[in-house]
Design an enzyme around this catalytic site. Structure first.
Site, PDB file in Angstrom:
ATOM      1  N   ARG A  90       0.885  -1.178   0.000  1.00 46.22           N
ATOM      2  CA  ARG A  90       0.000   0.000   0.000  1.00 46.22           C
ATOM      3  C   ARG A  90       0.910   1.211   0.000  1.00 46.22           C
ATOM      4  O   ARG A  90       1.647   1.442   0.973  1.00 46.22           O
ATOM      5  CB  ARG A  90      -0.921  -0.015   1.224  1.00 46.22           C
ATOM      6  CG  ARG A  90      -1.584   1.313   1.453  1.00 46.22           C
ATOM      7  CD  ARG A  90      -2.729   1.266   2.424  1.00 46.22           C
ATOM      8  NE  ARG A  90      -3.881   0.638   1.810  1.00 46.22           N
ATOM      9  CZ  ARG A  90      -5.117   0.719   2.282  1.00 46.22           C
ATOM     10  NH1 ARG A  90      -5.358   1.389   3.396  1.00 46.22           N
ATOM     11  NH2 ARG A  90      -6.122   0.135   1.667  1.00 46.22           N
ATOM     12  N   CYS A 143     -16.371   1.929  -0.165  1.00 46.89           N
ATOM     13  CA  CYS A 143     -15.239   1.044   0.143  1.00 46.89           C
ATOM     14  C   CYS A 143     -14.849   1.103   1.621  1.00 46.89           C
ATOM     15  O   CYS A 143     -14.182   0.196   2.111  1.00 46.89           O
ATOM     16  CB  CYS A 143     -14.046   1.401  -0.735  1.00 46.89           C
ATOM     17  SG  CYS A 143     -13.456   3.075  -0.459  1.00 46.89           S
ATOM     18  N   ASP A 151     -17.197   7.441  -2.213  1.00 44.91           N
ATOM     19  CA  ASP A 151     -15.985   7.267  -1.405  1.00 44.91           C
ATOM     20  C   ASP A 151     -15.655   8.634  -0.801  1.00 44.91           C
ATOM     21  O   ASP A 151     -16.252   9.655  -1.163  1.00 44.91           O
ATOM     22  CB  ASP A 151     -14.839   6.723  -2.284  1.00 44.91           C
ATOM     23  CG  ASP A 151     -13.552   6.455  -1.503  1.00 44.91           C
ATOM     24  OD1 ASP A 151     -13.617   6.332  -0.263  1.00 44.91           O
ATOM     25  OD2 ASP A 151     -12.473   6.379  -2.129  1.00 44.91           O
ATOM     26  N   ARG A 210     -13.685  -8.323   0.742  1.00 47.31           N
ATOM     27  CA  ARG A 210     -12.253  -8.075   0.533  1.00 47.31           C
ATOM     28  C   ARG A 210     -11.466  -9.363   0.804  1.00 47.31           C
ATOM     29  O   ARG A 210     -10.541  -9.721   0.083  1.00 47.31           O
ATOM     30  CB  ARG A 210     -11.757  -6.948   1.462  1.00 47.31           C
ATOM     31  CG  ARG A 210     -12.262  -5.563   1.115  1.00 47.31           C
ATOM     32  CD  ARG A 210     -11.699  -5.072  -0.212  1.00 47.31           C
ATOM     33  NE  ARG A 210     -10.245  -5.065  -0.204  1.00 47.31           N
ATOM     34  CZ  ARG A 210      -9.492  -4.074   0.296  1.00 47.31           C
ATOM     35  NH1 ARG A 210     -10.063  -2.993   0.781  1.00 47.31           N
ATOM     36  NH2 ARG A 210      -8.169  -4.150   0.281  1.00 47.31           N
ATOM     37  N   GLN A 247      -9.927  -3.792  -3.967  1.00 49.31           N
ATOM     38  CA  GLN A 247     -11.251  -3.259  -3.656  1.00 49.31           C
ATOM     39  C   GLN A 247     -12.194  -3.513  -4.835  1.00 49.31           C
ATOM     40  O   GLN A 247     -13.333  -3.937  -4.653  1.00 49.31           O
ATOM     41  CB  GLN A 247     -11.134  -1.749  -3.380  1.00 49.31           C
ATOM     42  CG  GLN A 247     -12.417  -1.103  -2.961  1.00 49.31           C
ATOM     43  CD  GLN A 247     -12.872  -1.563  -1.586  1.00 49.31           C
ATOM     44  OE1 GLN A 247     -12.123  -1.507  -0.636  1.00 49.31           O
ATOM     45  NE2 GLN A 247     -14.120  -2.016  -1.488  1.00 49.31           N
ATOM     46  N   HIS A 299      -6.994   0.878  -6.812  1.00 43.90           N
ATOM     47  CA  HIS A 299      -7.264   0.028  -5.644  1.00 43.90           C
ATOM     48  C   HIS A 299      -7.931  -1.250  -6.186  1.00 43.90           C
ATOM     49  O   HIS A 299      -9.124  -1.485  -5.978  1.00 43.90           O
ATOM     50  CB  HIS A 299      -8.161   0.779  -4.662  1.00 43.90           C
ATOM     51  CG  HIS A 299      -8.199   0.215  -3.280  1.00 43.90           C
ATOM     52  ND1 HIS A 299      -7.437  -0.881  -2.902  1.00 43.90           N
ATOM     53  CD2 HIS A 299      -8.906   0.583  -2.175  1.00 43.90           C
ATOM     54  CE1 HIS A 299      -7.673  -1.137  -1.620  1.00 43.90           C
ATOM     55  NE2 HIS A 299      -8.563  -0.276  -1.166  1.00 43.90           N
TER      56      HIS A 299
HETATM   57  N1   CP Z   1     -11.287  -0.062   1.837  1.00 51.62           N
HETATM   58  C1   CP Z   1     -10.032  -0.143   2.338  1.00 51.62           C
HETATM   59  O1   CP Z   1      -9.061  -0.343   1.607  1.00 51.62           O
HETATM   60  O2   CP Z   1      -9.949   0.010   3.688  1.00 51.62           O
HETATM   61  P1   CP Z   1      -8.592   0.161   4.544  1.00 51.62           P
HETATM   62  O3   CP Z   1      -7.994   1.493   4.150  1.00 51.62           O
HETATM   63  O4   CP Z   1      -9.032   0.129   5.970  1.00 51.62           O
HETATM   64  O5   CP Z   1      -7.689  -0.961   4.188  1.00 51.62           O
HETATM   65  N1  NVA Z   2      -9.832   6.780  -1.833  1.00 52.16           N
HETATM   66  C1  NVA Z   2      -9.508   6.387  -0.489  1.00 52.16           C
HETATM   67  C2  NVA Z   2      -9.719   4.916  -0.322  1.00 52.16           C
HETATM   68  C3  NVA Z   2      -9.449   4.379   1.051  1.00 52.16           C
HETATM   69  C4  NVA Z   2      -9.624   2.897   1.142  1.00 52.16           C
HETATM   70  C5  NVA Z   2      -8.076   6.746  -0.177  1.00 52.16           C
HETATM   71  O1  NVA Z   2      -7.202   6.575  -1.031  1.00 52.16           O
HETATM   72  O2  NVA Z   2      -7.811   7.252   0.924  1.00 52.16           O
END
Ligand code: CP
Ligand code: NVA
Length: 305
Positions: A102, A264, A224, A292, A132, A129
């Protein structure tokens, strides 16, 4: 070797294969458990940002499949700071069988994949993502029975999640509608790619600044956060621009009466979605969160095939 960096890299058949596998793994798990298909395998998880779902669902996915997941916090690795991303990839790949990362900058996950001798999975970057996305299409399939010809409306900021949704939708033959304020619409390169996929699958894409036009006739309403991780400095300004795109009962009334509502998570209740909608009968947000885990089991097996 297979990496999993963005849904744009997959053929429609590959995406379908991963979805089918996720359905099978979920059914198996609900019936009592998965066989230890990843016995003895280790997943190394690099996190530059916080996480609840990604961290725990990957951990549980490995556990259920007989493997092990190793959590590496932002402070430990310091990707590109303590040592180069290329060196991190080459070292970590000597210890583990698959890497999940990540990151802030999508280029970092591409760089990891370039140098790693084991598969790399994108656990969220500023560009996409994809884990997701797979969980989301699995959720739509469960609630709607079919994907092709369904309309997915996304309201709010065009971000990493939006990119995965438009890539997946146009690969799978779903119609995609965006309702986003001027200046927060899709990146031209993302739109161009999606148009290419749509031409092959027969999907229709519509882009609007009018949230009601976007949501009209939608089977799936998705939103989101208005401020993604890494954009915190813009939060105040964004809070002034995005309120017309809030998914509340008045706006949701423009979708099909049987539309499902997706997010999400984490949700900023009272901003992009109201409690009434998030906790209402059309919401499937916690099914998404559970999925997930099932989706990632399929992704892990697919990259390690
Ligand atoms: N939706 C998602 O990726 O959640 P987290 O940021 O908690 O992993
Ligand atoms: N768009 C959001 C998604 C979090 C899971 C971010 O990148 O923070």
């Amino acid at each position: 070797m297979r990496h999993f960096l963005t849904l744009a890299d997959l053929t429609p058949a590959e995406l379908q294969e991963i979805l089918d596998l996720a359905v099978q793994l979920k059914t198996e798990w609900k019936a009592g458990g998965n066989p230890p298909l990843l016995g003895g395998k280790v997943l190394g998880m690099i996190f530059q940002k916080p996480s609840l779902r990604t961290r725990v669902s990957f951990d549980m996915a490995m556990l259920h499949l007989g493997g092990h997941a190793l959590y590496l916090s932002p402070n430990e690795i310091q990707l590109g700071k303590r040592e180069s991303t290329a060196d991190v990839a080459r070292v970590l790949a000597r210890y583990v069988h698959v890497i999940m990362a990540r990151v802030f900058d999508h280029a970092d996950v591409v760089e990891l994949a370039k140098w790693s001798t084991v598969p790399v999975i994108n656990g969220l970057s500023d560009y996409s993502h994809p884990c997701q996305g797979v969980a989301d299409f699995l959720t739509i399939l469960e609630h709607k029975g079919t994907l092709k010809g369904r309309k997915l409306a996304y309201l709010g900021d065009s971000n990493n999640v939006t990119h995965s949704l438009i890539f997946g939708a146009t690969k799978l033959g779903m119609d995609f509608a965006l309702g986003a304020p001027a200046g927060y619409s899709l990146r031209p390169d993302v739109l161009a790619l999606a148009e290419q996929f749509a031409a092959e699958s027969g999907s229709r894409i519509s882009i609007s600044t009018d949230p009601r036009a976007a949501i009209q006739g939608a089977d799936v309403v998705y939103t989101d956060t208005w401020t993604s991780m890494g954009q915190e400095a813009e939060a105040e300004e964004r809070r002034k621009i995005f309120p017309p795109y809030q998914v509340n009962p008045a706006l949701l009334a423009y979708a099909r009466p049987d539309a499902i509502v997706m997010h999400c998570l984490p949700a900023h209740r009272g901003d992009e979605i109201t409690d009434e909608v998030a906790d209402g009968p059309q919401s499937v947000i916690f099914d998404q969160a559970e999925n997930r885990m099932h989706a990632q089991k399929a992704i892990l097996l697919w990259v390690l095939e």
